[in-house]
Each structure stands twice: as C-alpha cells, then as structure tokens.
Design an enzyme around this catalytic site. Structure first.
Site, PDB file in Angstrom:
ATOM      1  N   LEU A 177      57.012  62.335  87.911  1.00 15.12           N
ATOM      2  CA  LEU A 177      55.987  63.001  87.099  1.00 15.12           C
ATOM      3  C   LEU A 177      56.595  63.490  85.778  1.00 15.12           C
ATOM      4  CD1 LEU A 177      53.044  64.100  87.042  1.00 15.12           C
ATOM      5  CD2 LEU A 177      53.884  66.164  88.172  1.00 15.12           C
TER       6      LEU A 177
ATOM      7  N   TRP B  11      64.592  63.768  85.358  1.00 13.09           N
ATOM      8  CA  TRP B  11      64.819  64.750  86.416  1.00 13.09           C
ATOM      9  C   TRP B  11      64.188  64.298  87.728  1.00 13.09           C
ATOM     10  CZ3 TRP B  11      68.479  68.203  86.166  1.00 13.09           C
ATOM     11  CH2 TRP B  11      68.917  68.597  84.900  1.00 13.09           C
TER      12      TRP B  11
ATOM     13  N   ARG C  11      85.715  91.927 106.753  1.00 18.44           N
ATOM     14  CA  ARG C  11      86.422  92.501 105.594  1.00 18.44           C
ATOM     15  C   ARG C  11      86.540  94.022 105.728  1.00 18.44           C
ATOM     16  NH1 ARG C  11      90.007  91.158 101.674  1.00 18.44           N
ATOM     17  NH2 ARG C  11      89.727  92.502  99.850  1.00 18.44           N
TER      18      ARG C  11
ATOM     19  N   GLN D 256      77.957  89.367  95.844  1.00 16.39           N
ATOM     20  CA  GLN D 256      78.423  90.749  95.625  1.00 16.39           C
ATOM     21  C   GLN D 256      79.104  91.298  96.878  1.00 16.39           C
ATOM     22  OE1 GLN D 256      78.149  91.695  92.609  1.00 16.39           O
ATOM     23  NE2 GLN D 256      79.038  93.734  92.823  1.00 16.39           N
TER      24      GLN D 256
ATOM     25  N   GLU E 297      59.375  71.555  90.882  1.00 14.77           N
ATOM     26  CA  GLU E 297      58.032  71.513  91.493  1.00 14.77           C
ATOM     27  C   GLU E 297      57.093  72.601  90.957  1.00 14.77           C
ATOM     28  OE1 GLU E 297      57.310  69.966  95.114  1.00 14.77           O
ATOM     29  OE2 GLU E 297      59.299  69.149  95.441  1.00 14.77           O
TER      30      GLU E 297
ATOM     31  N   THR F 110      57.603  75.576  87.723  1.00 17.88           N
ATOM     32  CA  THR F 110      58.456  76.761  87.563  1.00 17.88           C
ATOM     33  C   THR F 110      57.755  77.985  88.157  1.00 17.88           C
ATOM     34  OG1 THR F 110      57.477  77.358  85.454  1.00 17.88           O
ATOM     35  CG2 THR F 110      59.373  75.855  85.369  1.00 17.88           C
TER      36      THR F 110
END
Ligand SMILES: Cc1cc2nc3c(=O)[nH]c(=O)nc-3n(C[C@H](O)[C@H](O)[C@H](O)COP(=O)(O)OP(=O)(O)OC[C@H]3O[C@@H](n4cnc5c(N)ncnc54)[C@H](O)[C@@H]3O)c2cc1C
Length: 399
Positions: free
Chosen positions: A127, A158, A270, A338, A365, A367
């Site tokens: 498309l 794309w 951790r 993070q 598909e 935005t």
C-alpha cells in the site's frame, strides 16, 4: 455473559507456538537481529507445518479454522520473542490471507488463498509509496486496462516480507476518479515481468525481518486478479488494516510481556545497597506500569477479537487496541531498560531490541496519530460505520 476463559484448543495452540519459538528461535534471534539477517526462510516452513500461517482461515480454504482470539494468542507468543516473527502473522495472515478470504472470488481463493493458508505460498501487502503512507487516497501507482490485462506502473515502499513473498496485494489508481474512489486492488505475482524488489538495510528495528521496495514497470496483471471491484480498493485496504492492526496490538501484548518477564528476573538477580533491586519501590513502580500496560492492552485486544468473531464492525476498537498496546509496549521496553541500568543499554541483552522493535509498531499499519484521529472522528460522528458489499465473516466453528 462475559467469559475470559480460553478453550483447551486455544491453550494447546498457544503452548505449541510458545514451545516452538522458545526452543528453536529465541536462542538465535539476537544474532539474526544484529546481522540484519531475515529469519523468514528458516521459520516459514515450520510455521506452515504447525498450521500457524492460516490459523484463523476456515478449514475449507486450507486454514486451521481457529478464531480471532487464537490469532491474537499466536501473535503474542511470536512477538514475545521478536517483532519480526509477529510481522509474518500481520502481513501474510491478516493483511493478505484474511483479505483474500473476505474479498476474493472462489477462483481467486482456490488459486491464492488455499496455498497461502497451507503455508505453501507467502502473501504480502503493498500500500505505502514513497510519496504517501498515511494519506492513502493520494497514492500514485497507476493501472490501466488493456484487453484482459491491467498494466501497472509505480513504486511501493516499506513492504514487509518483500523478499520471501510469492505475491502482493497492490493498490493502484484506475480511471479518472480522484481520491479513494479511484483505487483498485490487484493480486500481483512477484515472478511477473517488470516486478523488481529490493531490501532496505539499517532499519532501527525489525532487523530479523526483511522490509523493502517493489518497483512495477509495465507489469501486465491478468484482469482476473482484480480483487473485488475497481472502486473498492480503498475499502479493501481499510478492512485489511482492521485485521492487520489487530495483530500488531496482539503482538505488542507479547512485547510487553517480554519486558515484564526480563525485568522481573533481573529485579531478583541484581543487588544494590545490599539488597535485590526489586525491593526498591521506585523499581516496583516501573513494574506496576508495565503490568498495567499488559493487562489493559490484552483486554482491548480480546474485546476487538470478540467483535471480530461475531462479525461486528470494529475499526474504532481495533484502532484503540493498536494505539494503546503499541504505546504501552514502547513504554514497557523503555522502563525495562531503566530497570536493567547499563545492562539494558547493552546489545547482549534483548531490551534494546525490544525497544527498537516497539518503535516500529507505533508507525506501521497506520501511525498512532492516525489511530487517535479514528477515535476522534467516531466520537464526533464524522465517521460512519462503512457500508461494505462484503460482510465481515463471523467465526463459525468447524468451518
Ligand atoms: C517496519 C515497517 C514495516 C512496514 N510494512 C509495510 C507493509 O508491509 N506494507 C505497506 O504498505 N506499508 C508498510 N509500512 C509502511 C507504514 O504503513 C507507513 O510507514 C505508515 O502508514 C506511515 O506512513 P509514512 O511513513 O509515509 O508517514 P507519513 O504518512 O508521511 O506521516 C509522517 C508523520 O505525520 C503524521 N501524520 C500524517 N498525516 C497526519 C494527519 N492527518 N494528522 C496528524 N498527523 C499526521 C504521521 O502520524 C507521522 O507522524 C511499514 C513501515 C515500517 C516502519
């Protein structure tokens, strides 16, 4: 009655996909991503064998005859490992095969849908163009009829799975009509003379999957390969995207789960200031946000899937699921990085890959800005439920 219980068949399907990708694909996915090497030639035969490629296509058309919830569960398991795997379901199954199931003639289904649902042939979706993505009505690829053929010229960009696809649904402008009424959809085989493909390199994400360009130069397509009627191309594209977006949302749920699982493990492993980092409430806050994203996104996906199973129009609900789930997946990957500190920044851990991949889903598909516009236009009544000649086929068990 609202029932959240998955059937035995759903659970078996989910577990078989999970086992396969965890065992055979997860150990090598980072390496493929780093090398920008497509996983598709390796995974497609096995996915075909498992019946995943035609999971929600009726058995009479070569599929596995599951419903849309099953499609979502498969997408979640695939994207939990890598986005490039889920892209297969979005492009081949949802954008191409489901569109053929809804719109193709019986002859076209025989020739194209059945081999696709069985995994013998791969379909993709063309498309987007260099000059237009969101603004579909402005596409420039042209088709004109000469006898019992259409001649196509233009460029599509794309395009996912461009290298492995056997055929593409190509959207092109026909006749003099401007805007959405002048768009038609064609099934274009890659082997036709005048079709040239190339693969893009150095994408931010989805690096273990191929994405590229299709150039069409005087490509002669049999008139029998027109999908639906000439003026129905835009409607075909929009119904295709309703299914494609659903799979993107369902995959994003898997991406959030991957961020959650990795973070949970690291929180116990951790240590800082003499205790596991999971004891710190600021770290727990990150986990709570990731979990909230997972729960909310999964609910939105299941609701959209339920509507699809009933054959009820679901553009708004699917758009909402896509917007929310892909945003949450980006946020989840960001929070997971993070939580992992410097290790989250390392290419040896999968978190940076989750984050790079999650960015793609907020763009492809439609935005997320477009998904918000869809909400606004439904809320304000500017957008009506489309009148489709093709009725959305509800899921019929055993069909
Ligand atoms: C990894 C990947 C795979 C893809 N696979 C496929 C495929 O298989 N087949 C295919 O056809 N396409 C595919 N695409 C293309 C994708 O669908 C388009 O990139 C997408 O629709 C956006 O179009 P665009 O990139 O041209 O952005 P544009 O439409 O140029 O938009 C640029 C920016 O402007 C915003 N914008 C545009 N219009 C409006 C508006 N009216 N209001 C507010 N903001 C607006 C957009 O949200 C965006 O932020 C893929 C893209 C990626 C990244």
């Amino acid at each position: 009655m609202i029932d959240f219980k998955l059937s035995e068949e759903h659970l078996m399907l989910r577990d078989s996909v999970k086992d396969y990708v965890e065992r055979d694909i997860a150990p090598k996915v980072n390496e493929y991503d780093k090398a920008q090497k497509s996983l598709y030639p390796e995974v497609l035969p096995k996915m075909g064998e498992l019946g995943i490629l035609g999971v929600c296509i009726p058995e009479k058309y070569g599929g596995a005859g599951f419903d849309y919830i099953a499609l979502a569960l498969v997408c979640e398991e695939l994207e939990r490992i890598d986005t490039s795997l889920r892209v297969i379901m979005s492009v081949h199954t949802a954008l191409s095969s489901c569109t053929l199931w809804w719109w193709a003639s019986e002859e076209q289904k025989e020739k194209y849908l059945i081999p696709q649902a069985q995994g013998e042939k791969i379909g993709a979706f063309g498309l987007t163009e260099p000059g237009c993505g969101s603004d579909v009505a402005n596409l420039q690829t042209r088709a004109h009829q000469e006898g019992d053929e259409y001649v196509l010229n233009g460029t599509k960009q794309w395009i996912s799975m461009v290298e492995v696809a056997d055929s593409f649904l190509i959207f092109a402008r026909v006749g003099k009509e401007k805007g959405v009424k002048g768009i038609a959809c064609f099934i274009v085989e890659k082997e036709l003379q005048g079709v040239t493909i190339s693969v893009f390199h150095n994408k931010l994400g989805v690096r273990a999957g191929d994405t590229g360009e299709i150039v069409l130069q005087n490509v002669r397509v049999p008139a029998a390969n027109l999908l639906g009627r000439e003026a129905e191309g835009f409607k075909i594209a929009m119904t295709a995207l309703d299914n494609g977006r659903y799979t993107v949302a369902a995959g994003a749920v898997g991406s959030i789960r991957a961020s959650l699982e990795a973070s949970k493990k690291y929180c116990h492993e951790r240590k800082a200031f003499g205790q596991e980092i999971g004891k710190f409430q600021l770290i727990q806050e990150h986990l709570a946000f990731i979990q909230a994203g997972y729960d909310q996104s999964q609910l939105l996906v299941f609701k959209a899937g339920w509507l699809k199973n009933q054959g009820i129009e679901n553009t708004r609900e699917t758009g909402m699921a896509k917007w929310q789930a892909t945003n949450y997946a980006s946020d989840a990957a960001n929070r997971a990085i993070q939580i992992h500190g410097a290790m989250g920044f390392s290419g040896d851990f999968p978190l940076e890959r989750f984050w790079r991949n999650a960015r793609a889903n907020t763009i492809l598909e439609g935005t997320n800005e477009i998904q918000k516009l869809i909400q606004g236009s439904f809320i304000l009544g500017f957008r009506k439920k489309p009148e489709l000649r093709c009725k959305l086929p509800p899921y019929k068990p055993g069909e």
